[in-house]
Design an enzyme around this catalytic site. Structure first.
Site, PDB file in Angstrom:
ATOM      1  N   MET A  30     -23.026  51.129  16.153  1.00  0.00           N
ATOM      2  CA  MET A  30     -21.632  51.285  16.561  1.00  0.00           C
ATOM      3  C   MET A  30     -20.896  52.255  15.644  1.00  0.00           C
ATOM      4  O   MET A  30     -19.666  52.307  15.632  1.00  0.00           O
ATOM      5  CB  MET A  30     -20.916  49.933  16.590  1.00  0.00           C
ATOM      6  CG  MET A  30     -21.442  48.999  17.669  1.00  0.00           C
ATOM      7  SD  MET A  30     -20.242  47.764  18.226  1.00  0.00           S
ATOM      8  CE  MET A  30     -19.878  46.934  16.699  1.00  0.00           C
ATOM      9  N   GLU A  35     -25.783  53.214   4.285  1.00  0.00           N
ATOM     10  CA  GLU A  35     -27.186  53.384   3.901  1.00  0.00           C
ATOM     11  C   GLU A  35     -28.116  52.452   4.677  1.00  0.00           C
ATOM     12  O   GLU A  35     -29.296  52.759   4.868  1.00  0.00           O
ATOM     13  CB  GLU A  35     -27.351  53.153   2.402  1.00  0.00           C
ATOM     14  CG  GLU A  35     -26.730  54.235   1.531  1.00  0.00           C
ATOM     15  CD  GLU A  35     -26.907  53.945   0.044  1.00  0.00           C
ATOM     16  OE1 GLU A  35     -27.797  53.131  -0.296  1.00  0.00           O
ATOM     17  OE2 GLU A  35     -26.163  54.524  -0.760  1.00  0.00           O
ATOM     18  N   HIS A  37     -27.875  51.681   7.900  1.00  0.00           N
ATOM     19  CA  HIS A  37     -28.203  52.389   9.138  1.00  0.00           C
ATOM     20  C   HIS A  37     -29.193  53.515   8.874  1.00  0.00           C
ATOM     21  O   HIS A  37     -30.153  53.716   9.636  1.00  0.00           O
ATOM     22  CB  HIS A  37     -26.934  52.987   9.768  1.00  0.00           C
ATOM     23  CG  HIS A  37     -25.925  51.992  10.202  1.00  0.00           C
ATOM     24  ND1 HIS A  37     -24.710  51.824   9.559  1.00  0.00           N
ATOM     25  CD2 HIS A  37     -25.929  51.081  11.211  1.00  0.00           C
ATOM     26  CE1 HIS A  37     -24.013  50.884  10.171  1.00  0.00           C
ATOM     27  NE2 HIS A  37     -24.728  50.412  11.174  1.00  0.00           N
ATOM     28  N   GLN A  61     -18.878  43.277  23.526  1.00  0.00           N
ATOM     29  CA  GLN A  61     -19.300  42.310  22.513  1.00  0.00           C
ATOM     30  C   GLN A  61     -18.174  41.873  21.589  1.00  0.00           C
ATOM     31  O   GLN A  61     -18.404  41.169  20.609  1.00  0.00           O
ATOM     32  CB  GLN A  61     -20.472  42.861  21.706  1.00  0.00           C
ATOM     33  CG  GLN A  61     -20.170  44.051  20.831  1.00  0.00           C
ATOM     34  CD  GLN A  61     -21.442  44.702  20.307  1.00  0.00           C
ATOM     35  OE1 GLN A  61     -22.191  45.315  21.058  1.00  0.00           O
ATOM     36  NE2 GLN A  61     -21.696  44.562  19.013  1.00  0.00           N
ATOM     37  N   LEU A 186     -25.006  45.516   2.880  1.00  0.00           N
ATOM     38  CA  LEU A 186     -24.203  46.633   3.367  1.00  0.00           C
ATOM     39  C   LEU A 186     -23.771  46.371   4.805  1.00  0.00           C
ATOM     40  O   LEU A 186     -24.556  45.915   5.638  1.00  0.00           O
ATOM     41  CB  LEU A 186     -25.004  47.934   3.283  1.00  0.00           C
ATOM     42  CG  LEU A 186     -25.459  48.363   1.891  1.00  0.00           C
ATOM     43  CD1 LEU A 186     -26.076  49.758   1.936  1.00  0.00           C
ATOM     44  CD2 LEU A 186     -24.315  48.325   0.887  1.00  0.00           C
ATOM     45  N   SER A 187     -22.533  46.660   5.094  1.00  0.00           N
ATOM     46  CA  SER A 187     -21.957  46.403   6.414  1.00  0.00           C
ATOM     47  C   SER A 187     -20.764  47.311   6.629  1.00  0.00           C
ATOM     48  O   SER A 187     -20.027  47.620   5.681  1.00  0.00           O
ATOM     49  CB  SER A 187     -21.500  44.940   6.526  1.00  0.00           C
ATOM     50  OG  SER A 187     -20.745  44.727   7.699  1.00  0.00           O
ATOM     51  N   SER A 188     -20.581  47.714   7.871  1.00  0.00           N
ATOM     52  CA  SER A 188     -19.395  48.502   8.205  1.00  0.00           C
ATOM     53  C   SER A 188     -18.120  47.728   7.898  1.00  0.00           C
ATOM     54  O   SER A 188     -17.080  48.317   7.587  1.00  0.00           O
ATOM     55  CB  SER A 188     -19.418  48.900   9.688  1.00  0.00           C
ATOM     56  OG  SER A 188     -20.547  49.700   9.973  1.00  0.00           O
ATOM     57  N   ARG A 189     -18.189  46.406   7.959  1.00  0.00           N
ATOM     58  CA  ARG A 189     -17.004  45.572   7.739  1.00  0.00           C
ATOM     59  C   ARG A 189     -16.645  45.430   6.263  1.00  0.00           C
ATOM     60  O   ARG A 189     -15.578  44.919   5.951  1.00  0.00           O
ATOM     61  CB  ARG A 189     -17.196  44.203   8.390  1.00  0.00           C
ATOM     62  CG  ARG A 189     -17.284  44.300   9.913  1.00  0.00           C
ATOM     63  CD  ARG A 189     -17.438  42.952  10.566  1.00  0.00           C
ATOM     64  NE  ARG A 189     -17.559  43.082  12.014  1.00  0.00           N
ATOM     65  CZ  ARG A 189     -16.551  43.143  12.866  1.00  0.00           C
ATOM     66  NH1 ARG A 189     -15.314  43.082  12.410  1.00  0.00           N
ATOM     67  NH2 ARG A 189     -16.754  43.255  14.160  1.00  0.00           N
TER      68      ARG A 189
END
Length: 286
Positions: A30, A35, A37, A61, A186-189
């Site tokens: 998305m 890193e 991804h 979603q 690691l997360s976009s959030r």
């Protein structure tokens, strides 16, 4: 790297790659890439695949429209990261390309059992949206292999079951969670965290490691989870769920299980963070 926005362009490039003898590797995302991804892209390239990534913020979603509205859209920066990693093709459709007949008229793919509880319980309809968009992307890209991060353990289980149940000719490859030096997945959030919250954030993974140690020691699971939830609150989190499930099918774990996964979701400020830790017991020789 080539960027396309329509299914017809995507299929043309994939068809050409396949005619040249290449296997197709696929990394759906998305966007707002990090890193973790990129490690999926690198894994696809290591398999010598013509590597396709997608960026699509899928409205199906999101059960919270405000969450959808604020989700970061960072396409130019994402394109730079994918190109630098060696990705061959980026598919970046808009909503009308993905849902030309509107979302209300879209056929929905529902994956029972493994989609229930955990994030499926906290976010009603979430996994129906995930399985629907991934099935559409699989039909658009026609990959040989698709790569998913293990941070979203339940999502991987849902996709695997969908592929098996619907006889989709796609190999699903889970890739280990990428973590910061202090353990935070690691997360976009993570971008939602302020400096003080970011300092507290590794407490989620620490809590998982403590539960894992309890499980290996044979401690009562209910007691372990109750005490861990209390510690998580003391560390500044608002727990959403904290559970131990069997790794193979996400059924409720018992102390007799050999391989389990500890899963958690918790709020820290406005950010909802998820993480998991797989635990495998050493079996004694007979």
């Amino acid at each position: 790297m080539i960027t396309v926005h329509t299914i017809s362009e995507l299929r043309e490039h994939v068809r050409n790659a396949r005619s040249n003898g290449r296997r197709i590797g696929f990394v759906p995302t998305m966007g707002n890439l990090h890193e973790g991804h990129i490690s999926l892209i690198e894994r696809s390239l290591a398999e010598d695949c013509f590597t396709v990534s997608s960026i699509f913020v899928n409205p199906l979603q999101f059960n919270d429209q405000s969450d959808l509205a604020r989700y970061p859209r960072t396409l130019p920066a994402d394109q730079e990261k994918l190109a630098a990693a060696g990705c061959d093709l980026l598919f970046a459709p808009d909503v009308n390309e993905m849902y030309p007949n509107g979302q209300d008229a879209q056929s929905i793919v529902h994956v029972p059992v493994v989609s229930e509880g955990l994030c499926g319980g906290s976010r009603p309809g979430h996994f129906d949206g995930v399985s629907t968009v991934v099935s559409k992307l699989f039909n658009q890209v026609l990959p040989d292999i698709a790569f998913f991060g293990e941070k979203d353990f339940q999502q991987v289980a849902v996709i695997r079951k969908m592929v098996n149940d619907l006889c989709m000719p796609v190999e699903i490859v889970p890739v280990a969670t990428k973590r910061a030096d202090d353990g935070l997945a690691l997360s976009s959030r993570n971008g939602y965290l302020n400096a003080d919250e970011r300092a507290l954030a590794p407490g989620l993974y620490l809590t998982l490691t403590e539960i894992a140690a309890d499980f290996k020691a044979g401690k009562d699971l209910a007691v372990s989870l109750k005490e861990a939830a209390e510690r998580l609150q003391q560390r500044g989190f608002r727990p959403d769920y904290l559970e131990i499930r069997r790794s193979s099918d996400l059924a409720t774990a018992t102390l007799g299980d050999h391989s389990v996964v500890v899963l958690a979701a918790a709020f820290l400020g406005s950010a909802r963070l998820i993480d998991n830790l797989q635990v495998t017991l050493n079996q004694a020789n007979d």
